[in-house]
Design a protein around this motif. Sequence first.
Motif, PDB file in Angstrom:
ATOM      1  N   PRO A   6      -3.496 -10.679 -49.925  1.00 27.40           N
ATOM      2  CA  PRO A   6      -5.164 -11.419 -50.070  1.00 27.40           C
ATOM      3  C   PRO A   6      -5.723 -10.577 -48.950  1.00 27.40           C
ATOM      4  CG  PRO A   6      -3.781 -13.144 -49.221  1.00 27.40           C
ATOM      5  CD  PRO A   6      -2.844 -12.196 -49.706  1.00 27.40           C
ATOM      6  N   THR A   7      -6.902 -10.023 -49.377  1.00 31.44           N
ATOM      7  CA  THR A   7      -7.657  -9.157 -48.337  1.00 31.44           C
ATOM      8  C   THR A   7      -9.209  -9.916 -48.004  1.00 31.44           C
ATOM      9  OG1 THR A   7      -8.666  -7.922 -50.095  1.00 31.44           O
ATOM     10  CG2 THR A   7      -6.697  -7.121 -48.809  1.00 31.44           C
ATOM     11  N   ILE A   8     -10.036  -9.487 -48.834  1.00 32.38           N
ATOM     12  CA  ILE A   8     -11.474 -10.175 -48.685  1.00 32.38           C
ATOM     13  C   ILE A   8     -11.943 -10.959 -50.047  1.00 32.38           C
ATOM     14  CG2 ILE A   8     -12.183  -8.387 -46.730  1.00 32.38           C
ATOM     15  CD1 ILE A   8     -13.710  -6.886 -48.903  1.00 32.38           C
ATOM     16  N   SER A   9     -13.032 -11.627 -49.827  1.00 34.94           N
ATOM     17  CA  SER A   9     -13.466 -12.301 -50.934  1.00 34.94           C
ATOM     18  C   SER A   9     -14.148 -11.088 -51.900  1.00 34.94           C
ATOM     19  CB  SER A   9     -14.430 -13.488 -50.785  1.00 34.94           C
ATOM     20  OG  SER A   9     -15.621 -12.908 -50.046  1.00 34.94           O
ATOM     21  N   LEU A  10     -14.386 -11.556 -53.031  1.00 27.97           N
ATOM     22  CA  LEU A  10     -14.995 -10.512 -53.859  1.00 27.97           C
ATOM     23  C   LEU A  10     -16.584 -10.425 -53.571  1.00 27.97           C
ATOM     24  CD1 LEU A  10     -15.069  -8.517 -56.429  1.00 27.97           C
ATOM     25  CD2 LEU A  10     -15.134 -10.631 -58.065  1.00 27.97           C
ATOM     26  N   ALA A  11     -17.165 -11.508 -53.132  1.00 23.84           N
ATOM     27  CA  ALA A  11     -18.489 -11.833 -52.774  1.00 23.84           C
ATOM     28  C   ALA A  11     -18.791 -10.774 -51.470  1.00 23.84           C
ATOM     29  CB  ALA A  11     -18.864 -13.167 -52.423  1.00 23.84           C
ATOM     30  N   GLU A  12     -17.761 -10.482 -50.467  1.00 28.66           N
ATOM     31  CA  GLU A  12     -17.937  -9.769 -49.677  1.00 28.66           C
ATOM     32  C   GLU A  12     -18.226  -8.134 -49.762  1.00 28.66           C
ATOM     33  OE1 GLU A  12     -15.543 -10.846 -45.764  1.00 28.66           O
ATOM     34  OE2 GLU A  12     -14.710 -11.881 -47.451  1.00 28.66           O
ATOM     35  N   LEU A  13     -17.789  -7.618 -50.962  1.00 25.92           N
ATOM     36  CA  LEU A  13     -17.814  -6.247 -51.532  1.00 25.92           C
ATOM     37  C   LEU A  13     -18.901  -6.061 -52.645  1.00 25.92           C
ATOM     38  CD1 LEU A  13     -16.450  -3.513 -50.969  1.00 25.92           C
ATOM     39  CD2 LEU A  13     -14.838  -4.147 -52.768  1.00 25.92           C
ATOM     40  N   ALA A  14     -19.886  -5.767 -52.404  1.00 29.55           N
ATOM     41  CA  ALA A  14     -20.913  -5.581 -53.523  1.00 29.55           C
ATOM     42  C   ALA A  14     -20.751  -4.020 -54.241  1.00 29.55           C
ATOM     43  CB  ALA A  14     -22.619  -5.270 -52.879  1.00 29.55           C
ATOM     44  N   VAL A  15     -21.246  -4.108 -55.658  1.00 29.70           N
ATOM     45  CA  VAL A  15     -21.403  -2.914 -56.427  1.00 29.70           C
ATOM     46  C   VAL A  15     -21.774  -1.841 -55.530  1.00 29.70           C
ATOM     47  CG1 VAL A  15     -21.852  -1.950 -58.601  1.00 29.70           C
ATOM     48  CG2 VAL A  15     -21.009  -4.253 -58.470  1.00 29.70           C
ATOM     49  N   GLY A  16     -20.984  -0.813 -55.433  1.00 29.70           N
ATOM     50  CA  GLY A  16     -21.496   0.617 -54.652  1.00 29.70           C
ATOM     51  C   GLY A  16     -21.142   0.594 -53.480  1.00 29.70           C
ATOM     52  N   GLN A  17     -20.315  -0.469 -52.817  1.00 30.95           N
ATOM     53  CA  GLN A  17     -20.117  -0.422 -51.256  1.00 30.95           C
ATOM     54  C   GLN A  17     -18.250  -0.240 -51.173  1.00 30.95           C
ATOM     55  OE1 GLN A  17     -20.352  -4.610 -49.663  1.00 30.95           O
ATOM     56  NE2 GLN A  17     -20.698  -3.569 -47.782  1.00 30.95           N
ATOM     57  N   VAL A  18     -17.964   0.239 -50.085  1.00 29.24           N
ATOM     58  CA  VAL A  18     -16.709   0.438 -49.758  1.00 29.24           C
ATOM     59  C   VAL A  18     -16.343  -0.280 -48.549  1.00 29.24           C
ATOM     60  CG1 VAL A  18     -17.172   2.793 -48.714  1.00 29.24           C
ATOM     61  CG2 VAL A  18     -14.701   2.365 -49.446  1.00 29.24           C
ATOM     62  N   ARG A  19     -15.203  -0.791 -48.167  1.00 25.81           N
ATOM     63  CA  ARG A  19     -14.714  -1.585 -46.885  1.00 25.81           C
ATOM     64  C   ARG A  19     -13.351  -1.202 -46.709  1.00 25.81           C
ATOM     65  NH1 ARG A  19     -16.825  -7.082 -46.293  1.00 25.81           N
ATOM     66  NH2 ARG A  19     -15.221  -7.033 -44.462  1.00 25.81           N
ATOM     67  N   ALA A  20     -13.210  -1.286 -45.199  1.00 28.52           N
ATOM     68  CA  ALA A  20     -11.943  -0.952 -44.675  1.00 28.52           C
ATOM     69  C   ALA A  20     -11.003  -2.344 -44.703  1.00 28.52           C
ATOM     70  CB  ALA A  20     -11.854  -0.285 -43.523  1.00 28.52           C
ATOM     71  N   VAL A  21      -9.638  -2.337 -45.204  1.00 32.58           N
ATOM     72  CA  VAL A  21      -8.910  -3.592 -45.065  1.00 32.58           C
ATOM     73  C   VAL A  21      -7.647  -2.965 -44.584  1.00 32.58           C
ATOM     74  CG1 VAL A  21     -10.105  -4.980 -46.820  1.00 32.58           C
ATOM     75  CG2 VAL A  21      -8.032  -3.615 -47.442  1.00 32.58           C
ATOM     76  N   ASP A  22      -6.874  -4.026 -43.981  1.00 37.72           N
ATOM     77  CA  ASP A  22      -5.455  -3.617 -43.572  1.00 37.72           C
ATOM     78  C   ASP A  22      -4.460  -4.416 -44.451  1.00 37.72           C
ATOM     79  OD1 ASP A  22      -3.401  -2.755 -41.257  1.00 37.72           O
ATOM     80  OD2 ASP A  22      -2.968  -5.056 -41.871  1.00 37.72           O
ATOM     81  N   VAL A  23      -3.680  -3.866 -44.912  1.00 40.94           N
ATOM     82  CA  VAL A  23      -2.682  -4.350 -46.006  1.00 40.94           C
ATOM     83  C   VAL A  23      -1.351  -3.945 -45.651  1.00 40.94           C
ATOM     84  CG1 VAL A  23      -1.540  -4.390 -48.342  1.00 40.94           C
ATOM     85  CG2 VAL A  23      -4.272  -4.068 -48.004  1.00 40.94           C
ATOM     86  N   ARG A  24      -0.976  -5.127 -44.562  1.00 37.81           N
ATOM     87  CA  ARG A  24       0.508  -4.897 -44.166  1.00 37.81           C
ATOM     88  C   ARG A  24       0.639  -3.750 -43.125  1.00 37.81           C
ATOM     89  NH1 ARG A  24       3.697  -8.252 -48.504  1.00 37.81           N
ATOM     90  NH2 ARG A  24       2.956 -10.127 -48.074  1.00 37.81           N
ATOM     91  N   GLY A  25      -0.318  -3.555 -42.341  1.00 41.18           N
ATOM     92  CA  GLY A  25      -0.277  -2.208 -41.335  1.00 41.18           C
ATOM     93  C   GLY A  25      -0.735  -0.860 -42.204  1.00 41.18           C
ATOM     94  N   THR A  26      -1.276  -1.096 -43.543  1.00 42.75           N
ATOM     95  CA  THR A  26      -1.809   0.072 -44.025  1.00 42.75           C
ATOM     96  C   THR A  26      -3.074   0.229 -44.346  1.00 42.75           C
ATOM     97  OG1 THR A  26       0.390   0.571 -45.415  1.00 42.75           O
ATOM     98  CG2 THR A  26      -1.570   1.521 -46.285  1.00 42.75           C
ATOM     99  N   ALA A  27      -4.034   1.097 -43.657  1.00 38.53           N
ATOM    100  CA  ALA A  27      -5.258   1.316 -43.838  1.00 38.53           C
ATOM    101  C   ALA A  27      -5.669   1.404 -45.252  1.00 38.53           C
ATOM    102  CB  ALA A  27      -6.026   2.051 -43.201  1.00 38.53           C
ATOM    103  N   VAL A  28      -6.394   0.416 -45.959  1.00 39.64           N
ATOM    104  CA  VAL A  28      -6.776   0.849 -47.317  1.00 39.64           C
ATOM    105  C   VAL A  28      -8.351   0.555 -47.324  1.00 39.64           C
ATOM    106  CG1 VAL A  28      -6.664  -0.492 -49.652  1.00 39.64           C
ATOM    107  CG2 VAL A  28      -4.612  -0.190 -48.334  1.00 39.64           C
ATOM    108  N   ALA A  29      -8.720   1.380 -48.177  1.00 38.47           N
ATOM    109  CA  ALA A  29     -10.301   1.412 -48.569  1.00 38.47           C
ATOM    110  C   ALA A  29     -10.536   0.607 -49.989  1.00 38.47           C
ATOM    111  CB  ALA A  29     -10.930   2.664 -48.816  1.00 38.47           C
TER     112      ALA A  29
END
Length: 113
Positions: A6-29
């Motif tokens: 699990p990363t972030i809620s869908l509500a936190e990512l609007a259409v047209g937006q990009v966010r950085a998250v960490d997936v077990r030590g891997t940086a993911v956009a």
Amino acid sequence: MPDFVPTISLAELAVGQVRAVDVRGTAVALARTSDGVFALKDQCSHQDVALSEGDVVDCSLECWLHGSAFDLRTGEPLGPPAVTPVPTFEVRIIGEADAAMIHVAATSHPDGS
């Protein structure tokens, strides 16, 4: 079957937006378009910069540094200067409405995309 994180809620990512998250030590956009949510390794294959600082354009993510764009579905570069694809990750949306969470596979697609 891949393990999903699990990363972030869908509500936190609007259409047209990009966010950085960490997936077990891997940086993911994470990028959201009208077609869905996509996950790419958060590193441009041309220069070692974060793709999450770029712009979502249609179904691509454009690197802010030199303008390389990557197809969100495949990670393939859409033009120079990048020539190498970036890894992609499977995404699942789990839950309903405001409670929906974006889950990302802990490993990239087996074919390297």
